[in-house]
Design an enzyme around this catalytic site. Structure first.
Site, PDB file in Angstrom:
ATOM      1  N   SER A 211     -22.238  -7.220 -70.572  1.00 15.10           N
ATOM      2  CA  SER A 211     -23.402  -6.336 -70.413  1.00 15.10           C
ATOM      3  C   SER A 211     -23.623  -5.597 -71.716  1.00 15.10           C
ATOM      4  O   SER A 211     -22.674  -5.309 -72.457  1.00 15.10           O
ATOM      5  CB  SER A 211     -23.156  -5.327 -69.292  1.00 15.10           C
ATOM      6  OG  SER A 211     -24.148  -4.312 -69.289  1.00 15.10           O
TER       7      SER A 211
ATOM      8  N   TYR B 235     -18.909   1.861 -65.704  1.00 15.27           N
ATOM      9  CA  TYR B 235     -19.286   0.445 -65.683  1.00 15.27           C
ATOM     10  C   TYR B 235     -19.211  -0.137 -67.087  1.00 15.27           C
ATOM     11  O   TYR B 235     -18.658  -1.221 -67.303  1.00 15.27           O
ATOM     12  CB  TYR B 235     -20.702   0.306 -65.124  1.00 15.27           C
ATOM     13  CG  TYR B 235     -21.303  -1.076 -65.266  1.00 15.27           C
ATOM     14  CD1 TYR B 235     -20.961  -2.088 -64.376  1.00 15.27           C
ATOM     15  CD2 TYR B 235     -22.221  -1.356 -66.274  1.00 15.27           C
ATOM     16  CE1 TYR B 235     -21.514  -3.357 -64.498  1.00 15.27           C
ATOM     17  CE2 TYR B 235     -22.775  -2.618 -66.406  1.00 15.27           C
ATOM     18  CZ  TYR B 235     -22.418  -3.615 -65.509  1.00 15.27           C
ATOM     19  OH  TYR B 235     -22.973  -4.868 -65.648  1.00 15.27           O
TER      20      TYR B 235
END
Length: 249
Positions: free
Chosen positions: A133, A146
């Site tokens: 990501s 995250y």
């Protein structure tokens, strides 16, 4: 080795979004696909539609992963399953949120590797694709916990190439920006507000865009390993020049 030379793939997080779209694409290319996800019902529907082999289990469960993939001669492993936590500072991340992030985003990837990489090494063929990501490569406000787990996947993808050097196994990290999969809706309690904040009026990436990126790296000749691919929406950037004013200014 182009994708047509591969026979069997394993895809985690396969019940929706990028995972489901990838299962459909790989089945369309003639591969046997083992599809893994926690939710059984959508996975069963995907199996009926595509003929994939469904495995309803938690990727964070090492024993379940090993049992499900025992004897599977995987040529491709796509570690796509991911958990997110509601936005906010890192120190506000709850224990259950942190446990979920670590179990799925880190342990789940390691468990997938443990289940298939020894066989890949023995056969001296295979391609591992880890979904990272932009939150793992850049400082993006609102999702620090995250982002931390995705930063770990970036490091893992790099060190994995060292671990597998000389085995003929390729390792790719795909790093998407915002993809309209619905995962962002978990970041806010108000789903309508979350949709307005993340999707409405934005030309986000679509799952099929990331599938196209994955197929590109899988289709590359054996001599070519795309080790890192960042895929951003055209209208999206990261970074910026935020500057807090002095107290009292």
């Amino acid at each position: 080795m182009a994708i047509d030379a591969y026979r069997t793939a394993v895809v985690t997080g396969a019940n929706r979004g990028i995972g489901a779209a990838l299962v459909r694409a790989l089945r369309g290319r003639g591969l046997l696909v083992h599809a893994i996800a926690r939710t059984a019902e959508p996975l069963a529907a995907l199996a009926r539609d595509t003929g994939c082999v469904p495995h309803a289990l938690d990727v964070g469960d090492r024993a379940a992963m090993m049992a499900a993939l025992d004897g599977v001669e995987a040529d491709i492993l796509v570690n796509n399953a991911a958990a997110v936590a509601t936005g906010g500072p890192s120190y506000e991340t709850t224990v259950p949120q942190m446990e979920d992030l670590l179990r799925v985003n880190i342990a789940g990837v390691i468990n997938g590797l443990a289940a298939v990489v020894p066989g890949m090494k023995a056969r001296r063929r295979g391609h591992i694709v880890n979904l990272g990501s932009t939150a793992g490569l850049h400082v993006i406000p609102g999702m620090p916990a995250y982002g931390m787990t995705k930063a770990a996947i970036h490091n893992l993808s790099q060190t994995l190439r060292l671990d597998l050097h000389g085995c003929g196994i390729r390792v790719t990290e795909i790093v998407p920006g915002r993809v309209e999969t619905g995962i962002h809706l978990r970041l806010m309690a108000d789903q309508a507000a979350a949709r307005r904040a993340f999707y409405d009026d934005y030309a986000s990436l679509q799952p099929e865009d990331i599938v196209a990126a994955i197929l590109f790296v899988l289709d590359a000749p054996q001599r070519m390993d795309v080790t890192l691919m960042e895929v951003m929406p055209t209208d999206s950037i990261y970074g910026g020049a935020a500057f807090a004013k002095r107290a009292g200014a």
